[in-house]
Design a protein around this motif. Structure first.
Motif, PDB file in Angstrom:
ATOM      1  N   ARG A 177      75.445 -16.631 -22.162  1.00 40.89           N
ATOM      2  CA  ARG A 177      74.155 -15.933 -22.111  1.00 40.89           C
ATOM      3  C   ARG A 177      73.598 -15.840 -20.690  1.00 40.89           C
ATOM      4  O   ARG A 177      72.398 -16.004 -20.471  1.00 40.89           O
ATOM      5  CB  ARG A 177      73.138 -16.628 -23.027  1.00 40.89           C
ATOM      6  CG  ARG A 177      73.491 -16.585 -24.497  1.00 40.89           C
ATOM      7  CD  ARG A 177      73.600 -15.171 -25.020  1.00 40.89           C
ATOM      8  NE  ARG A 177      73.907 -15.147 -26.454  1.00 40.89           N
ATOM      9  CZ  ARG A 177      74.381 -14.103 -27.101  1.00 40.89           C
ATOM     10  NH1 ARG A 177      74.623 -12.990 -26.444  1.00 40.89           N
ATOM     11  NH2 ARG A 177      74.620 -14.152 -28.388  1.00 40.89           N
ATOM     12  N   PRO A 227      72.225 -13.933 -17.521  1.00 36.42           N
ATOM     13  CA  PRO A 227      71.672 -12.616 -17.192  1.00 36.42           C
ATOM     14  C   PRO A 227      72.678 -11.828 -16.360  1.00 36.42           C
ATOM     15  O   PRO A 227      73.427 -12.401 -15.551  1.00 36.42           O
ATOM     16  CB  PRO A 227      70.409 -12.944 -16.395  1.00 36.42           C
ATOM     17  CG  PRO A 227      70.086 -14.356 -16.739  1.00 36.42           C
ATOM     18  CD  PRO A 227      71.395 -15.026 -17.013  1.00 36.42           C
ATOM     19  N   HIS A 252      74.470  -4.799 -23.994  1.00 33.73           N
ATOM     20  CA  HIS A 252      73.172  -4.886 -24.653  1.00 33.73           C
ATOM     21  C   HIS A 252      73.320  -5.217 -26.140  1.00 33.73           C
ATOM     22  O   HIS A 252      72.588  -6.055 -26.681  1.00 33.73           O
ATOM     23  CB  HIS A 252      72.431  -3.554 -24.486  1.00 33.73           C
ATOM     24  CG  HIS A 252      71.033  -3.554 -25.015  1.00 33.73           C
ATOM     25  ND1 HIS A 252      70.028  -4.297 -24.450  1.00 33.73           N
ATOM     26  CD2 HIS A 252      70.470  -2.902 -26.060  1.00 33.73           C
ATOM     27  CE1 HIS A 252      68.906  -4.107 -25.115  1.00 33.73           C
ATOM     28  NE2 HIS A 252      69.147  -3.257 -26.101  1.00 33.73           N
ATOM     29  N   TYR A 279      73.245  -9.530 -24.280  1.00 28.41           N
ATOM     30  CA  TYR A 279      73.075  -9.878 -22.873  1.00 28.41           C
ATOM     31  C   TYR A 279      71.726  -9.359 -22.362  1.00 28.41           C
ATOM     32  O   TYR A 279      71.240  -8.309 -22.786  1.00 28.41           O
ATOM     33  CB  TYR A 279      74.169  -9.232 -22.029  1.00 28.41           C
ATOM     34  CG  TYR A 279      75.533  -9.887 -22.121  1.00 28.41           C
ATOM     35  CD1 TYR A 279      75.909 -10.888 -21.238  1.00 28.41           C
ATOM     36  CD2 TYR A 279      76.456  -9.484 -23.083  1.00 28.41           C
ATOM     37  CE1 TYR A 279      77.168 -11.464 -21.301  1.00 28.41           C
ATOM     38  CE2 TYR A 279      77.715 -10.052 -23.166  1.00 28.41           C
ATOM     39  CZ  TYR A 279      78.066 -11.043 -22.267  1.00 28.41           C
ATOM     40  OH  TYR A 279      79.312 -11.613 -22.334  1.00 28.41           O
ATOM     41  N   ASP A 280      71.138 -10.087 -21.421  1.00 30.97           N
ATOM     42  CA  ASP A 280      69.951  -9.627 -20.708  1.00 30.97           C
ATOM     43  C   ASP A 280      70.392  -8.935 -19.427  1.00 30.97           C
ATOM     44  O   ASP A 280      71.141  -9.524 -18.627  1.00 30.97           O
ATOM     45  CB  ASP A 280      69.028 -10.791 -20.359  1.00 30.97           C
ATOM     46  CG  ASP A 280      68.421 -11.437 -21.590  1.00 30.97           C
ATOM     47  OD1 ASP A 280      68.138 -10.695 -22.550  1.00 30.97           O
ATOM     48  OD2 ASP A 280      68.232 -12.663 -21.591  1.00 30.97           O
ATOM     49  N   SER A 292      69.550  -7.913 -15.916  1.00 32.18           N
ATOM     50  CA  SER A 292      68.574  -8.203 -14.861  1.00 32.18           C
ATOM     51  C   SER A 292      68.396  -7.034 -13.919  1.00 32.18           C
ATOM     52  O   SER A 292      67.276  -6.647 -13.588  1.00 32.18           O
ATOM     53  CB  SER A 292      69.002  -9.446 -14.068  1.00 32.18           C
ATOM     54  OG  SER A 292      68.877 -10.598 -14.859  1.00 32.18           O
ATOM     55  N   ARG A 302      61.453 -16.776 -17.035  1.00 33.23           N
ATOM     56  CA  ARG A 302      62.197 -17.091 -18.257  1.00 33.23           C
ATOM     57  C   ARG A 302      61.982 -18.546 -18.667  1.00 33.23           C
ATOM     58  O   ARG A 302      61.732 -18.847 -19.839  1.00 33.23           O
ATOM     59  CB  ARG A 302      63.688 -16.824 -18.046  1.00 33.23           C
ATOM     60  CG  ARG A 302      64.548 -17.055 -19.282  1.00 33.23           C
ATOM     61  CD  ARG A 302      66.019 -16.890 -18.970  1.00 33.23           C
ATOM     62  NE  ARG A 302      66.846 -17.140 -20.145  1.00 33.23           N
ATOM     63  CZ  ARG A 302      68.158 -17.351 -20.112  1.00 33.23           C
ATOM     64  NH1 ARG A 302      68.796 -17.315 -18.937  1.00 33.23           N
ATOM     65  NH2 ARG A 302      68.842 -17.583 -21.218  1.00 33.23           N
TER      66      ARG A 302
END
Length: 790
Positions: A150, A152, A175, A179-180, A182, A258
């Motif tokens: 996980r 970013p 996505h 996943y984030d 950044s 975060r």
């Protein structure tokens, strides 16, 4: 065999870690990583910067970590696995002396992260190889390999012809896997101007984009020194650019934000959230578990200690209220949901059909192995699915036996069931259960029926027994001992036993008293086959349930003014319609696809949810026979089954369920559970020809026996993926706190993970998933034994 690595998500207060993905091969991931590392040194001169390449292929002198060492010497660079052949990792790995699994590679990354986090404050860039879906050494997709971490993402877009599509596709692949994103970085190209289009595209999604001039072209002559000099100048210029410095500073800000958000979630939840099945008096923020993500059998939970804030793996020991089987965030299910959402969204279902709903219905009817079943009715969840099933059964019985006249005279129709059963939290479903802690404060609750007490299967001090309810030995006979659990479930051989005759006699006498003496009216038999979940993971003697179903089916004269039963075959119900609540026990939870295989009797109506969709989205299927369906045919609309939900048969749920069911069937057929079954095979005292009905557990027989000998343990139950330990308590039941100590001990981090669990009074239970590995289950067993010994 080495222990399975249990990898946690990568989040540390002292370490900002990011994953560099490329939209394609050759988009400049290493060049961008070098620029960002240089900018990090400038923006945070007192901090460390690390660069990690987990897998690389090609000659050592051309490795990417060497490029970083040359042009960003302050950065500590490392490659974990270097294959000498310049081909895709899955091809290069074929000639390696040892095979590198995804779990082993993640474990190496985790160790490296822990080493970095144990040093000074800093930033780590983890660069992938090739594109988003480039193969790993094991042959899986990178997007799935690194997903549990996980991290970013910094996505390097493709500046070349076709790069817009490649960049957007890469983003969507990441996505949809959780996943984030950044930021996106991309080289500028005056001919294609991909960076301008992508800037607008990602701006609409609140994702910043950084575009930079490309590196200088290679000189026409083989002037290596001149090329290095030009690249060094290029890196110096790019790393000093205000936009680049702003980007790395923004990354640091987002990291802090975060952590702050995770730190505040439990206090905010304590202020605003009303939790299910929870007494909030005395509840504190510290008792609320903050889940950042989940993967496989584990949550990634946030630990907000005074010295370190990080994510830790925590086993989902309740399978998220019994819904999980194929692992959290399963990419197959996520893609199925996305496909159906993109194709249909939600569409009206009454009088219409779409492929996911039809395919799922056909799949269920084919594989339930019940010749009675012909119709599938969709609803929202297990509780509403039960309400549908009860409506079906009561209407069918009322129509056949003329109970509508009784209703007009104020006479109430009830159901037959088992003590301790529970069928859901909607009012109609609650009325199918006896009074209990769950419903005693529900003002509209009115238990409608009779609930039989029953003999229970359990292991005590190493012996499987069938134990009658306390004080009912005269009705059910003395405690029976069995050489194995398989012998308990050999119901065909037990049909002629003295116990079967006693069961039959008790059931008939009870029915006769209820109907002929007390004048009560019943419209259905509703059972949780084999195991009662909310009642305390009670394992019912399968012979009793089998006898109960067959006795009621043969007692037509009790419920009808006519002594002549209807013409019978495999599809016609007699006596009363039989409803199986398989919400918890079905879909391989207890071993076979349907628990009916363990009883040797089939219901007229069955209800399926939870594992039906692998725990991803809510959906229930109530499956019924044609004889039940025919009871709703008539000339008036009021004759129809007037029941429905706005999201009936929603396409997303149906498609996910179809995918989930197919995968469960594949696991069952492929021998995926053979390693769990093997220890139980040697305990069979007879040959069971029905493979679907074989009895086994993911929990080893040695472990179950050992636990049953513990002085604080009253008994143990293990079947399929379920383990239930009943602790001794003078006041047992749902209100008991006897299991809280064991629950608390297992929640603490040990052996690399904590265990989150729920308790049912003095019953502690743990549930594996259908994809849980043997080693993980054995490590849980060790933890349980250690907690009991402690």
């Amino acid at each position: 065999m080495p222990a399975t690595a249990i990898t946690g998500a990568v989040l540390r207060r002292s370490l900002r870690a990011y994953q560099v993905y490329g939209a394609n091969t050759g988009v400049g991931k290493t060049v961008m990583s070098t620029i960002l590392c240089g900018a990090l040194h400038r923006a945070f001169p007192q901090e460390r910067v690390w660069y990690l390449k987990p897998v690389s292929t090609g000659p050592q002198d051309e490795a990417d970590d060497g490029h970083l060492s040359r042009f960003s010497p302050q950065t500590k660079s490392k490659t974990l696995v270097q294959y000498g052949e310049p081909v895709s990792p899955h091809i290069a790995a074929r000639t390696a002396s040892t095979k590198l699994t995804d779990a082993a590679l993640r474990e190496q990354i985790q160790r490296y992260v822990n080493d970095c986090a144990g040093q000074e404050q800093g930033t780590l860039l983890v660069e992938t190889a090739g594109g988003v879906h480039s193969p790993t050494p094991s042959g899986s997709s990178q997007a799935d390999l690194y997903r549990p971490l996980r991290l970013p993402v910094l996505l390097v877009g493709d500046h070349r012809l076709g790069g817009i599509s490649a960049s957007i596709s890469a983003f969507e692949s990441l996505h949809i896997r959780g996943y984030d994103m950044s930021t996106v970085v991309v080289f500028e190209d005056a001919q294609y101007e991909n960076h301008l289009y992508l800037r607008d595209y990602f701006a609409k999604r609140d994702i910043p984009l950084l575009s930079l001039p490309p590196p200088p072209p290679l000189p026409p002559s083989n002037n290596l020194a001149g090329d290095r000099e030009r690249m060094a100048e290029y890196y110096e210029e790019m790393a000093s650019r205000p936009a680049v410095l702003d980007t790395v500073k923004a990354l640091a800000t987002s990291h802090t934000a975060r952590l702050a958000r995770l730190d505040s979630m439990a206090p905010q939840a304590h202020k605003h959230i009303w939790y299910p099945f929870t007494q909030h008096s005395g509840m504190t923020p510290a008792s609320i578990m903050t889940i950042d993500s989940a993967h496989g059998d584990f949550f990634q939970t946030f630990s907000s200690g005074q010295t370190e804030k990080k994510l830790e793996p925590t086993l989902d020991g309740s399978a998220s209220w019994w819904s999980q089987g194929l692992g959290h965030a399963n990419p197959q299910l996520a893609l199925a949901a996305a496909h159906a959402a993109g194709r249909y969204g939600h569409v009206m279902f009454a009088g219409a059909i779409h492929e996911p709903a039809l395919s799922l219905a056909e799949l269920l009817l084919k594989n339930l192995g019940n010749p009675r079943m012909q119709r599938v009715f969709y609803s929202d969840n297990g509780s509403t699915g039960i309400e549908v099933g009860v409506k079906m059964a009561l209407t069918a019985a009322a129509k056949r036996y003329g109970y509508d006249d009784d209703k007009r005279q104020g006479k109430k129709m009830g159901v037959l069931g088992l003590k301790g059963s529970y069928h859901g939290d909607t009012v109609g479903a609650m009325d199918c259960s006896e009074p209990s802690t769950y419903n005693e404060r529900v003002h509209w609750y009115e238990g409608r029926g009779h609930w039989f007490d029953f003999p229970q299967v359990k292991m005590k001090e190493g012996t499987w027994i069938v134990e009658p309810p306390e004080g009912m030995e005269s009705e059910f006979g003395p405690t029976q001992e069995f050489a194995s659990l398989n012998d308990v479930f050999n119901v065909e051989a037990r049909d002629g036993s003295a116990a079967a005759e006693q069961y039959r006699k008790h059931i008939l006498e009870t029915l006769d008293r209820l109907v002929r003496v007390e004048g009560k009216t019943f419209g259905a038999l509703i059972l949780e086959p084999i195991m009662l979940g909310a009642g305390g993971m009670l394992l019912v003697d399968p012979l009793f349930q089998r006898t109960l179903v067959e006795t009621i089916r043969s007692s037509h004269a009790l419920f009808s003014s006519s002594s002549t039963p209807p013409t019978t075959d495999d599809t016609t119900w007699t006596g009363l319609p039989v409803v199986f609540d398989e919400v918890f026990t079905g879909m391989t939870r207890l071993g076979p696809f349907s628990p009916s295989a363990l009883l040797g009797v089939q219901p007229d109506i069955s209800v399926h949810a939870k594992l039906l969709t692998g725990g991803l989205v809510p959906l229930a299927a109530t499956v019924a026979s044609e004889a039940i369906y025919n009871a709703f045919l008539g000339s008036e609309k009021s004759d129809a089954l007037l029941h429905g939900h706005s999201y009936t048969a929603h396409a997303v749920g149906c498609k996910v369920a179809e995918t989930s069911v197919k995968e469960l069937l594949r696991l069952e057929a492929s021998g995926a559970w053979d390693a769990f079954k093997e220890p139980w095979k040697g305990l069979k005292e007879h040959k069971n020809e029905n493979e679907k009905g074989e009895v086994w557990s993911m929990w080893s027989p040695t472990f179950v026996s050992t636990v049953s000998h513990r002085v604080e343990v009253e008994s143990v139950v293990a079947l399929g993926s379920v383990l239930a330990i009943k602790l001794r308590d003078e006041n047992p039941g749902y209100a008991s706190n006897a299991a809280v100590g064991l629950q608390s001990a297992l929640s603490r981090l040990s052996d690399g993970f904590g265990i989150h669990s729920r308790v049912l009074g003095n019953v502690f239970y743990v549930m594996a998933g259908q994809t849980t590995e043997v080693d993980v289950v054995r490590r849980i067993e060790e933890r349980v034994l250690g907690a009991l010994a402690g």
